[in-house]
Scaffold this active site. Structure first.
Site, PDB file in Angstrom:
ATOM      1  N   GLY A  92       0.819  -1.203   0.000  1.00 57.94           N
ATOM      2  CA  GLY A  92       0.000   0.000   0.000  1.00 57.94           C
ATOM      3  C   GLY A  92       0.854   1.254   0.000  1.00 57.94           C
ATOM      4  O   GLY A  92       2.040   1.226   0.352  1.00 57.94           O
ATOM      5  N   CYS A  93       0.264   2.377  -0.387  1.00 54.82           N
ATOM      6  CA  CYS A  93       1.019   3.623  -0.517  1.00 54.82           C
ATOM      7  C   CYS A  93       1.481   4.158   0.840  1.00 54.82           C
ATOM      8  O   CYS A  93       2.669   4.426   1.042  1.00 54.82           O
ATOM      9  CB  CYS A  93       0.207   4.663  -1.275  1.00 54.82           C
ATOM     10  SG  CYS A  93      -1.453   4.960  -0.639  1.00 54.82           S
ATOM     11  N   PHE A  94       0.549   4.323   1.797  1.00 47.09           N
ATOM     12  CA  PHE A  94       0.952   4.746   3.136  1.00 47.09           C
ATOM     13  C   PHE A  94       1.929   3.736   3.733  1.00 47.09           C
ATOM     14  O   PHE A  94       2.926   4.108   4.361  1.00 47.09           O
ATOM     15  CB  PHE A  94      -0.264   4.865   4.052  1.00 47.09           C
ATOM     16  CG  PHE A  94      -0.922   6.214   4.065  1.00 47.09           C
ATOM     17  CD1 PHE A  94      -0.197   7.379   4.275  1.00 47.09           C
ATOM     18  CD2 PHE A  94      -2.299   6.328   3.907  1.00 47.09           C
ATOM     19  CE1 PHE A  94      -0.812   8.618   4.310  1.00 47.09           C
ATOM     20  CE2 PHE A  94      -2.930   7.561   3.937  1.00 47.09           C
ATOM     21  CZ  PHE A  94      -2.180   8.716   4.138  1.00 47.09           C
ATOM     22  N   CYS A 113       5.542   4.182   2.410  1.00 43.52           N
ATOM     23  CA  CYS A 113       6.212   5.367   2.936  1.00 43.52           C
ATOM     24  C   CYS A 113       6.601   5.188   4.403  1.00 43.52           C
ATOM     25  O   CYS A 113       7.732   5.493   4.815  1.00 43.52           O
ATOM     26  CB  CYS A 113       5.296   6.577   2.768  1.00 43.52           C
ATOM     27  SG  CYS A 113       6.090   8.162   3.120  1.00 43.52           S
TER      28      CYS A 113
END
EC number: 1.2.1.38
Length: 338
Positions: A147-149, A152
């Site tokens: 996932g993106c979050f 990061c």
């Protein structure tokens, strides 16, 4: 050439994936499937692609013509699709939804050796974070793109986990661009609401926390602390900027050395000695990380482009690894300076 099929190609991730792959030196897109846009020119939907492709969306799915499938469905749809369609065993799959990211709890609790090689026991999906799973991705037939979050935040915390520093609850705040909500407009995504605004959502219960915990446990070997994550909606289109606070007595010079060593061979993740800005990563597949120390509080900052390193850029990076290509092939993108 790697022959590629894309399913669910009409959304933001589909458009960005097409943009990358039509310029990839070793890739050939055989079909882009979209039931809602079948017969339409891809450039009529993804208008930034005018002049780059004359391909049309199709309702067909000729799996026998491709080497790899990218699944760009909404969450929950990939597993349903694969249960209803027979994809040839030889065809590799990169899934961009969250359907296969989580390892069963019983599997996670097994041996340290198993922790180094996480897969979904049911579908044999390798978790596609190259910074910790590159060797497994290279051997994988199926990859679950992070996932993106989660990407990061993990890239900010994993070197700390490698140094066994995550022993108390971690506070995480991260803000994301509006493209993270997808192309379909909603009450919290249309321009007049989002511009000049900021808000939180899914505080302390975001769906990416389990995969973050999974990777931290994989690297640290244990994880007894909570990850207290509060996500924010930003008034910009793309990017994620995250801050994390870890309590530790370890000195900052040793911590920075540990971070630089952890990412010394990473193709796209870099430790930076000064404070970060989001624009340094927008339109790139890079992840940047920085650390500061105040008392016993280690403040970690990380940032990525949510559509690239947080989604399709990382998916292409995983494809490159799966097919034995240079990890950076087709991904040498320039940041937007102003």
């Amino acid at each position: 050439m790697i022959k590629i099929g894309i399913l669910g190609g009409a959304g933001y991730t589909g458009g960005e994936l097409i943009r990358l792959l039509i310029n990839h030196p070793h890739a050939e897109i055989k079909f882009v499937n979209s039931r809602s846009h079948a017969g339409s020119l891809i450039a009529d939907v993804h208008e930034g692609l005018y002049g780059d492709t004359t391909m049309q969306f199709t309702s067909e799915m000729p799996f026998d013509e491709v080497d790899v499938l990218f699944l760009c469905f909404g969450h929950g749809n990939s597993e349903a699709f694969l249960s209803e369609h027979e994809v040839p065993e030889r065809v590799k799959i990169v899934d961009l939804a969250q359907d296969f990211r989580h390892q069963p709890t019983a599997k996670i609790a097994e041996t340290a050796a198993e922790l180094q090689h996480p897969t979904s026991a049911v579908h044999n999906y390798v978790y596609g974070l190259p910074e910790i799973n590159q060797s497994r991705i290279a051997q994988a037939q199926h990859v679950a793109n992070p996932g993106c979050f989660a990407t990061c935040i993990q890239l900010g915390l994993l070197p700390a986990a490698n140094m066994k520093l995550i022993n108390k609850d971690v506070s995480v705040n991260a803000i994301t661009g509006s493209t993270g909500a997808g192309v379909k407009p909603g009450a919290t995504t249309h321009f007049s609401w989002r511009t000049g605004n900021i808000s939180i959502y899914k505080a302390l219960c975001h769906q990416h926390v389990p995969e973050i915990r999974q990777s931290l446990k994989q690297v640290q070997g244990y994880l007894d602390a909570d990850i207290d994550f509060i996500p924010y909606r930003g008034d910009f289109a793309r990017g994620i900027f995250a801050t994390m606070v870890v309590r530790t007595d370890k000195d900052i010079d040793s911590i920075v050395a540990g971070y630089k060593d952890f990412y010394k061979d990473a193709a796209f993740t870099h430790y930076v000695d000064k404070a970060l800005d989001l624009k340094q990563v927008v339109n790139t597949n890079k992840a940047l990380v920085h650390c500061d120390k105040v008392g016993d509080k280690l403040v970690i900052t990380s940032c990525i482009d949510n559509l690239l390193k947080g989604a399709v850029g990382q998916a292409v990076q995983n494809m490159n690894i799966m097919f034995g290509l240079e990890e950076t092939a087709g991904l040498k993108l320039k940041s937007i300076a102003f």
